[in-house]
Scaffold this motif. Structure first.
Motif, mmCIF file in Angstrom:
data_model
loop_
_atom_site.group_PDB
_atom_site.id
_atom_site.type_symbol
_atom_site.label_atom_id
_atom_site.label_comp_id
_atom_site.label_asym_id
_atom_site.label_seq_id
_atom_site.Cartn_x
_atom_site.Cartn_y
_atom_site.Cartn_z
ATOM 1 N N GLU A 319 4.694 0.358 9.172
ATOM 2 C CA GLU A 319 3.345 -0.166 9.040
ATOM 3 C C GLU A 319 2.453 0.752 8.212
ATOM 4 O O GLU A 319 1.598 0.304 7.457
ATOM 5 C CB GLU A 319 2.722 -0.359 10.429
ATOM 6 N N GLU A 320 2.657 2.080 8.362
ATOM 7 C CA GLU A 320 1.757 3.022 7.695
ATOM 8 C C GLU A 320 1.906 3.029 6.179
ATOM 9 O O GLU A 320 1.046 3.550 5.460
ATOM 10 C CB GLU A 320 1.968 4.445 8.244
ATOM 11 N N LEU A 321 2.995 2.455 5.650
ATOM 12 C CA LEU A 321 3.181 2.408 4.204
ATOM 13 C C LEU A 321 2.551 1.168 3.562
ATOM 14 O O LEU A 321 2.367 1.117 2.349
ATOM 15 C CB LEU A 321 4.668 2.431 3.854
ATOM 16 N N LYS A 322 2.230 0.169 4.373
ATOM 17 C CA LYS A 322 1.812 -1.121 3.827
ATOM 18 C C LYS A 322 0.539 -1.089 2.981
ATOM 19 O O LYS A 322 0.415 -1.866 2.041
ATOM 20 C CB LYS A 322 1.671 -2.134 4.964
ATOM 21 N N PRO A 323 -0.450 -0.228 3.265
ATOM 22 C CA PRO A 323 -1.680 -0.284 2.451
ATOM 23 C C PRO A 323 -1.518 0.172 1.007
ATOM 24 O O PRO A 323 -2.433 -0.015 0.209
ATOM 25 C CB PRO A 323 -2.638 0.663 3.207
#
Length: 461
Positions: A319-323
């Motif tokens: 999730e932390e890579l999505k932005p």
């Protein structure tokens, strides 16, 4: 410096080609409208103050340190003041010559496009202007046309027309999210790429190095073009050949354009070791060198771990890579006789070390290789202030493998590095993948002369 470049090259490949790119989820327009102190009228024109507040929320921009309000017409206690201060500090909302930001003035589509582009790190380009509906002499042409070409603004829209609150929320949600249809294609492509045994790609590149403001008479503008071919046998063997031709314009040593010697570099990653053949531009002689194992982390292991993590996750990413990446589906087209999905993507990285720390597989975190990698990336992060990128991928509609692509990257440099002024402000690279091939017939063999290469001296690393 060369060591940093090599590490970044392999890391970028392992993240982008191996584990594939992350994506941003669709953004809820309700989150953006929630910045208003009271429920707004969606059909009313959006003001610069309100648009700035929604933009800061959409881009997740941190607030400025302290209560700094630069514009004389922004009331410090107003609900949009912190957002405008953040945008002004970053040069996103530049304001007017009289020192005002005019927060109550309606926003035009051209103004909104420029502010969004600047938020993504695009402040205009040094190379060829972006083609599109706005003519080159329009103040917003390059950035507005970029958004049109990325499928984010309609080519038929009026750039001088104002946005309503509802339109602004929809626009920002689209830009800072991702098209679910594009996400579906990219997820299928990631799963397909995880099963690839070997691949080959040939790329054409154009590059420009722009001098820092005030240093135009001390260093030249460097521009060049080149070709790069890369072969990869997964999980951890790579062969790369790059050829460059540069020209220098201006600077202290040249009044006219000056052609520089052609450069060629060949590199292998085999057995966890990196071998390089560099041509001395002064003598024209080429020699093989090997990077000492103590100077680099185990990049082969990193690539292998990234691929295995991608397979285990079924193409899903943390999730932390999505932005960091945003995708838009532009439709389907024909390329080399194949029906392909045309995917536009773009994004920005402000903290290089933090980004790659997230990309390191969890099983490697805390190891000596990971710690060594973190130190190298920390050094790279001190030199590179930000990376902005935008391009297109052409994904085969049958097997979901990439069969072409275009990418433009802008690296902005810090003012100083290792105690010295960095003479260049940014480097802009345009890449066009001209050939993709897959199959077991792709083999990589290290030349015998490379095996005899001496270790690269510390001064060249």
């Amino acid at each position: 410096m060369r060591k940093l470049v090599l590490i970044l090259l392999v890391l970028l490949f392992s993240v982008c080609a191996g584990a594939s790119l992350a994506f941003a989820q669709p953004l809820d327009r309700g989150e953006l409208l929630a910045v208003f102190p009271q429920a707004p009228d969606l059909n009313e024109p959006v003001t610069r103050g309100a648009f700035g507040a929604m933009l800061a929320k959409a881009a997740n921009l941190p607030a400025v340190s302290g209560q700094v309000y630069r514009a004389k017409d922004v009331v410090p206690g107003s609900w949009y003041a912190p957002a405008l201060a953040s945008l002004a500090e970053r040069g996103i909302m530049a304001g007017y010559p009289d020192g005002t930001l005019r927060p109550g003035q309606p926003v035009t589509r051209a103004e909104a496009a420029v502010m969004v582009s600047r938020t993504l790190g695009l402040f205009g380009t040094t190379g060829q202007p972006e083609a599109g509906p706005l003519k080159p002499d329009h103040w917003a042409s390059s950035l507005y046309n970029w958004l049109v070409n990325q499928g984010l603004v309609s080519a038929q829209s009026n750039p001088e027309g104002t946005l309503t609150v509802g339109e602004a929320a929809d626009f920002l949600a689209r830009v800072f999210g991702s098209d679910p249809r594009a996400v579906e294609v990219m997820e299928k492509s990631r799963r397909a790429q995880a099963d690839v045994k070997a691949m080959r790609a040939k790329t054409h590149m154009d590059i420009i190095l722009q001098p820092r403001a005030g240093m135009a008479n001390q260093v030249p503008i460097l521009s060049g073009s080149g070709e790069m071919s890369m072969e990869v046998v997964f999980p951890a063997t790579m062969h790369l050949v790059a050829r460059w031709r540069f020209e220098a314009t201006g600077g202290p040593a040249a009044k006219d354009e000056q052609r520089l010697p052609e450069l060629e570099m060949e590199q292998y990653l085999v057995g966890g070791k990196i071998y390089m053949k560099m041509t001395d531009p002064a003598t024209g002689k080429a020699a093989w060198m090997r990077l000492p194992e103590s100077a680099i982390p185990d990049l082969g292991a990193l690539m292998k771990e990234s691929l295995e993590a991608s397979k285990l996750s079924g193409g899903r990413i943390p999730e932390e890579l999505k932005p960091y990446f945003h995708y838009q589906l532009l439709g389907t087209t024909e390329k080399d006789g194949r029906k392909v999905f045309e995917i536009a993507y773009y994004g920005r990285i402000d903290d290089l070390a933090a980004f790659f720390q997230l990309a390191i597989p969890e099983s490697m975190r805390g190891t000596l290789d990971a710690l060594q990698l973190e130190r190298s990336l920390d050094e790279a992060g001190k030199l590179i202030k930000s990376i902005s990128y935008w391009g297109r991928d052409y994904i085969n509609a049958d097997d979901y493998l990439p069969y072409g692509g275009e990418l433009k990257t802008v690296l902005s440099f810090a003012d100083r590095f290792q105690g010295k002024v960095v003479p260049f402000e940014l480097i802009e690279v345009r890449m066009r993948v001209e050939e993709f091939a897959y199959g077991d017939q792709i083999k990589i063999e290290l030349p015998p002369e490379a095996l005899q290469a001496r270790e690269m001296p510390q001064s060249l690393q």
